[in-house]
Design a protein around this motif. Structure first.
Motif, mmCIF file in Angstrom:
data_model
loop_
_atom_site.group_PDB
_atom_site.id
_atom_site.type_symbol
_atom_site.label_atom_id
_atom_site.label_comp_id
_atom_site.label_asym_id
_atom_site.label_seq_id
_atom_site.Cartn_x
_atom_site.Cartn_y
_atom_site.Cartn_z
ATOM 1 N N ALA A 130 31.132 37.281 42.000
ATOM 2 C CA ALA A 130 32.043 36.841 42.294
ATOM 3 C C ALA A 130 33.573 36.177 42.322
ATOM 4 O O ALA A 130 34.131 36.017 41.530
ATOM 5 C CB ALA A 130 32.893 38.224 43.809
ATOM 6 N N PHE A 133 34.109 35.450 38.324
ATOM 7 C CA PHE A 133 34.902 36.833 37.589
ATOM 8 C C PHE A 133 36.959 36.162 38.381
ATOM 9 O O PHE A 133 37.511 36.254 37.694
ATOM 10 C CB PHE A 133 34.413 37.783 39.187
ATOM 11 C CG PHE A 133 35.764 38.868 38.653
ATOM 12 C CD1 PHE A 133 35.565 39.815 37.479
ATOM 13 C CD2 PHE A 133 36.383 39.692 39.013
ATOM 14 C CE1 PHE A 133 36.763 41.108 36.804
ATOM 15 C CE2 PHE A 133 37.598 40.411 38.461
ATOM 16 C CZ PHE A 133 37.490 40.849 37.648
ATOM 17 N N GLY A 209 42.082 38.610 39.697
ATOM 18 C CA GLY A 209 40.703 38.864 40.096
ATOM 19 C C GLY A 209 40.529 39.235 41.907
ATOM 20 O O GLY A 209 39.354 40.108 41.769
ATOM 21 N N GLY A 212 41.281 42.546 42.231
ATOM 22 C CA GLY A 212 39.406 43.414 41.709
ATOM 23 C C GLY A 212 38.246 42.896 42.779
ATOM 24 O O GLY A 212 38.198 44.480 42.989
ATOM 25 N N ILE A 213 38.460 41.743 42.991
ATOM 26 C CA ILE A 213 37.100 42.104 43.799
ATOM 27 C C ILE A 213 37.554 43.097 45.287
ATOM 28 O O ILE A 213 35.891 43.277 45.768
ATOM 29 C CB ILE A 213 37.170 40.586 44.679
ATOM 30 C CG1 ILE A 213 36.661 39.724 42.947
ATOM 31 C CG2 ILE A 213 35.453 40.263 45.721
ATOM 32 C CD1 ILE A 213 34.857 40.274 41.767
ATOM 33 N N GLU A 218 37.342 45.802 40.099
ATOM 34 C CA GLU A 218 36.754 44.847 39.012
ATOM 35 C C GLU A 218 36.939 45.387 37.745
ATOM 36 O O GLU A 218 37.096 44.571 36.842
ATOM 37 C CB GLU A 218 35.130 44.363 39.381
ATOM 38 C CG GLU A 218 34.606 43.996 40.593
ATOM 39 C CD GLU A 218 34.249 45.216 41.870
ATOM 40 O OE1 GLU A 218 33.632 44.689 42.328
ATOM 41 O OE2 GLU A 218 34.509 46.174 40.655
#
Length: 301
Positions: A130, A133, A209, A212-213, A218
């Motif tokens: 994470a 990312f 990001g 996405g997490i 993701e």
């Protein structure tokens, strides 16, 4: 409720972007719009309006995870402000990005990672993923930049499609982020009246990001960042060879001449003679196509 928050975010961003542009201009925080023949001076660091708008709108609905995500988003904005004022080295930006992403270690999300064809459980390693990312997302968006409306427009498109495939906190974050970016884009589109600066590009990149997490999408966020990844890979190859990068040039007829190195935008310029707004429109279209690909893939799961 989400649409009410999004509308407030859009309205606030429209007002604060105009206000911040005037403040930055008076303070002398300006940059040259190098892809115009007359090279006008444009207020920089307008991304502060994005930071304030998103934070104000989301504060009344904060939960544990959303609070953590908002903190990381704001910290990326702080790094962007420092970068705008001091011109940090890229390596320093990455290191600071890793540091300020550490609060994500406290997120309460599933440690599984959906890779379309299969799912893997990273367990505690997911939190390291994470951090990496979000750091990558922020810096990728920060690098594919430099043209009126480019980074804010592509980020807005990415956040819109992420909002369509997520739910709850992630959806609220994505749609409010989309609305705030749209408000800023009104002033940043060609011909730009304000630049987001690294303040805006780093924070918007981090936001992609983070959605996405938080939304456990993701792989879809990564797909939406494909143009940015291609750009990074092409530029990295040149940098490792130690060649001077040079710049995109604007010709007398307003069309752009590709820089003397490979890049995602340079490939488009080499394939077709384009003016700045045409180049940006092409990238927006590519991002929208990727968005529809994401929708189709998500529905097929």
């Amino acid at each position: 409720m989400i649409w009410v928050l999004a509308f407030i975010g859009l309205s606030l961003s429209l007002i604060l972007t105009f206000y911040s542009a005037n403040i930055m201009k008076k303070a002398g925080i300006v940059g040259k719009d190098i892809h115009k023949l007359d090279k006008p001076e444009i207020p920089e660091m307008g991304g502060i309006a994005i930071l304030i708008s998103l934070s104000v709108v989301l504060t009344p609905v904060l939960t544990g995870n959303l609070s953590t995500v908002l903190l990381v988003f704001l910290l990326f904005g702080v790094v962007g402000i420092i970068d705008d004022l001091t011109n940090l080295r890229q390596s320093h930006k990455v290191l600071l990005s890793l540091l300020i992403s550490l609060p994500l270690l406290s997120l309460k999300v599933s440690s599984s990672l959906n890779l379309l064809l299969f799912t893997i459980n990273l367990k505690t390693l997911y939190y390291l993923f994470a951090v990496l990312f979000v750091t990558a997302s922020a810096n990728l968006v920060n690098m594919l930049a430099g043209f009126n409306g480019l980074e804010v427009g592509t980020s807005a498109i990415a956040l819109l499609f992420l909002g369509l495939i997520t739910s709850e906190d992630a959806r609220a974050l994505a749609f409010v982020g989309f609305a705030v970016a749209l408000g800023f884009l009104w002033w940043n589109k060609y011909p730009a009246k304000v630049f987001p600066g690294d303040t805006g590009t780093l924070s918007l990149g981090a936001l992609i990001g983070l959605v996405g997490i938080l939304g456990k999408v993701e792989i879809f966020a990564a797909i939406l960042l494909v143009p940015h990844m291609i750009d990074f890979l092409l530029k990295t190859k040149i940098k490792f060879k130690g060649r001077p990068l040079g710049r995109t040039e604007i010709l007398e007829d307003g069309t752009l001449k590709a820089p003397p190195y490979l890049s995602f935008l340079g490939l488009i310029m080499r394939a077709k003679r384009v003016k700045e707004y045409e180049l940006v429109a092409i990238v927006w279209a590519i991002e929208a196509i990727l968005g529809f690909v994401v929708l189709l893939l998500h529905q097929s799961l």
